[in-house]
Design a protein around this motif. Structure first.
Motif, PDB file in Angstrom:
ATOM      1  N   THR A 100      52.860  50.260  68.577  1.00 25.58           N
ATOM      2  CA  THR A 100      53.976  50.455  67.652  1.00 25.58           C
ATOM      3  C   THR A 100      55.109  51.211  68.335  1.00 25.58           C
ATOM      4  O   THR A 100      56.286  50.901  68.139  1.00 25.58           O
ATOM      5  N   TRP A 101      54.761  52.198  69.150  1.00 24.65           N
ATOM      6  CA  TRP A 101      55.803  52.941  69.864  1.00 24.65           C
ATOM      7  C   TRP A 101      56.527  52.031  70.862  1.00 24.65           C
ATOM      8  O   TRP A 101      57.761  52.043  70.939  1.00 24.65           O
TER       9      TRP A 101
ATOM     10  N   SER B 151      58.790  49.860  69.003  1.00 29.17           N
ATOM     11  CA  SER B 151      59.931  50.592  68.444  1.00 29.17           C
ATOM     12  C   SER B 151      61.045  50.763  69.466  1.00 29.17           C
ATOM     13  O   SER B 151      62.224  50.835  69.099  1.00 29.17           O
TER      14      SER B 151
ATOM     15  N   ARG C  60      62.811  47.491  69.273  1.00 30.47           N
ATOM     16  CA  ARG C  60      63.433  47.279  67.963  1.00 30.47           C
ATOM     17  C   ARG C  60      64.786  47.974  67.836  1.00 30.47           C
ATOM     18  O   ARG C  60      65.673  47.495  67.128  1.00 30.47           O
TER      19      ARG C  60
ATOM     20  N   TYR D 161      57.281  43.481  62.553  1.00 33.82           N
ATOM     21  CA  TYR D 161      56.071  44.294  62.654  1.00 33.82           C
ATOM     22  C   TYR D 161      54.877  43.547  62.071  1.00 33.82           C
ATOM     23  O   TYR D 161      54.926  43.066  60.935  1.00 33.82           O
TER      24      TYR D 161
ATOM     25  N   LEU E 124      60.338  55.917  62.270  1.00 32.49           N
ATOM     26  CA  LEU E 124      61.072  54.666  62.449  1.00 32.49           C
ATOM     27  C   LEU E 124      62.380  54.732  61.674  1.00 32.49           C
ATOM     28  O   LEU E 124      62.427  55.259  60.559  1.00 32.49           O
TER      29      LEU E 124
ATOM     30  N   TYR F 194      58.799  49.516  58.100  1.00 30.00           N
ATOM     31  CA  TYR F 194      58.031  48.601  58.945  1.00 30.00           C
ATOM     32  C   TYR F 194      58.458  47.142  58.762  1.00 30.00           C
ATOM     33  O   TYR F 194      58.655  46.411  59.722  1.00 30.00           O
TER      34      TYR F 194
END
Length: 359
Positions: free
Chosen positions: A33-34, A37, A40, A49, A78, A82
């Motif tokens: 996820t990091w 990100s 993103r 996501y 974030l 998500y």
């Protein structure tokens, strides 16, 4: 396949026309996820996501704003929810992302695509095409794709397939500690669920046996029913068995990654080397034209070392045999890349060191 242990992923990256998107193949608690990100936040990116998450089956426009990291998620803050990027694919007063089917949410390890795959391919293609029409680059962060990675690689050759690899001890510890602290069994249950629902596949059965995994006694009558059984099983699962299940799934996913990615992201190294982070940025830029900044990566290996005293219920000293068995399993597969085997060997050596302190 460019690997992450070389001096610079950028140098190793393929020099060709820019890829038309990114499929980021990750595992639960891998820091995927990091990594996602960091892509993103780029102005030219639309970051989707978990496009296979079963949450998408019931998602509504009203739900999107609330889909943010919580204290129990362990995810970075974030700037947007998500599932923000799915808004154009949701209808007012209805639930479910257009084209999504709940059966997409279970990873599969069959050698050939299953009967659901044409619908899955059409679903992802629609997300890609609609995003490209708006002049943006689609970037997908998957947690349920590694088993199907060869299928996706063949179906979507125009995108960059990148994979996140984290040593199994650190990755497992992240989920185990969330369960200990917040009674969140999802990450402990997930390997049991995926292995159990794929246990008829010979390769999966072999990994289960070689790692000595005991699956929940429930017979998988449906994906949902088995998922519930696995969550109940995980609440009282013996720690050593939970780790063995995790390693079995980890090595299966690693095997698929070895066969089908354009760039391997070594998360352990990412947090320890600014040069590696810069090289990784160059690797993305060479293949996609995107230039994500990874310089703020944390040293997750050191964090695992510091949390060793909190890892209760697992005899870490007995895990060496599991690591050795998993590596042996990988080496036995035909056509396994020598450089990748060496990378996995390094991960297992590191896992031996980290689990040694667990009691």
């Amino acid at each position: 396949m460019p690997l992450s242990q070389g001096p610079s992923p950028g140098v190793a990256a393929q020099q060709s026309a820019p890829k038309q998107g990114v499929f980021l193949h990750t595992g639960w608690r891998s820091a995927g996820t990091w990594v996602w990100s960091r892509l993103r936040v780029l102005d030219s990116v639309t970051g989707f996501y978990e496009p296979f998450s079963n949450v998408l089956a019931d998602l509504s426009l009203a739900d999107v704003s609330a889909s943010r990291p919580t204290l129990t998620s362990g995810h970075p803050p974030l700037a947007a929810p998500y599932f923000e990027e799915y808004r154009p694919f949701l209808q007012e007063g209805a639930r479910g992302v257009a084209g999504y089917r709940k059966r997409f949410g279970t990873d599969r390890f069959a050698p050939a695509p299953d009967t659901e795959f044409p619908a899955l391919q059409a679903y992802l293609a629609n997300l890609c095409e609609r995003t490209a029409e708006h002049g943006s680059v689609p970037v997908f962060k998957f947690c349920r794709s590694s088993g199907r990675l060869p299928w996706l690689k063949q179906a979507f050759p125009q995108v960059m397939h990148a994979a996140v690899l984290r040593n199994p001890a650190s990755q497992f510890a992240s989920g185990w500690l969330l369960n200990q602290q917040w009674s969140n069994p999802f990450f402990v249950a997930a390997p049991f669920r995926v292995l159990g629902l794929n246990q008829t596949e010979p390769l999966v059965r072999q990994a289960i046996e070689i790692c000595g995994v005991s699956l929940p006694p429930a017979v998988p009558t449906s994906d949902d029913a088995y998922a519930m059984a696995c969550e109940q099983y995980a609440r009282t699962a013996e720690g050593n068995n939970a780790y063995r299940a995790f390693v079995a799934l980890w090595i299966l996913c690693a095997l698929r990654m070895a066969d089908g990615v354009d760039l391997m992201i070594d998360v352990d190294r990412l947090g320890q080397s600014r040069d590696y982070a810069a090289g990784l940025r160059a690797g993305f830029e060479a293949q996609t034209g995107l230039s994500p900044d990874f310089s703020s990566a944390r040293d997750l290996v050191e964090e695992t070392r510091r949390s060793a005293a909190r890892m209760a219920g697992i005899d870490g000293r007995s895990m060496r045999a599991v690591h050795s068995a998993a590596l042996k399993f990988l080496k036995a597969q035909n056509g396994a890349d020598a450089d990748f085997i060496e990378l996995v060997r390094e991960k297992m050596v590191l896992a031996n060191e980290l689990t040694e302190q667990w009691r």
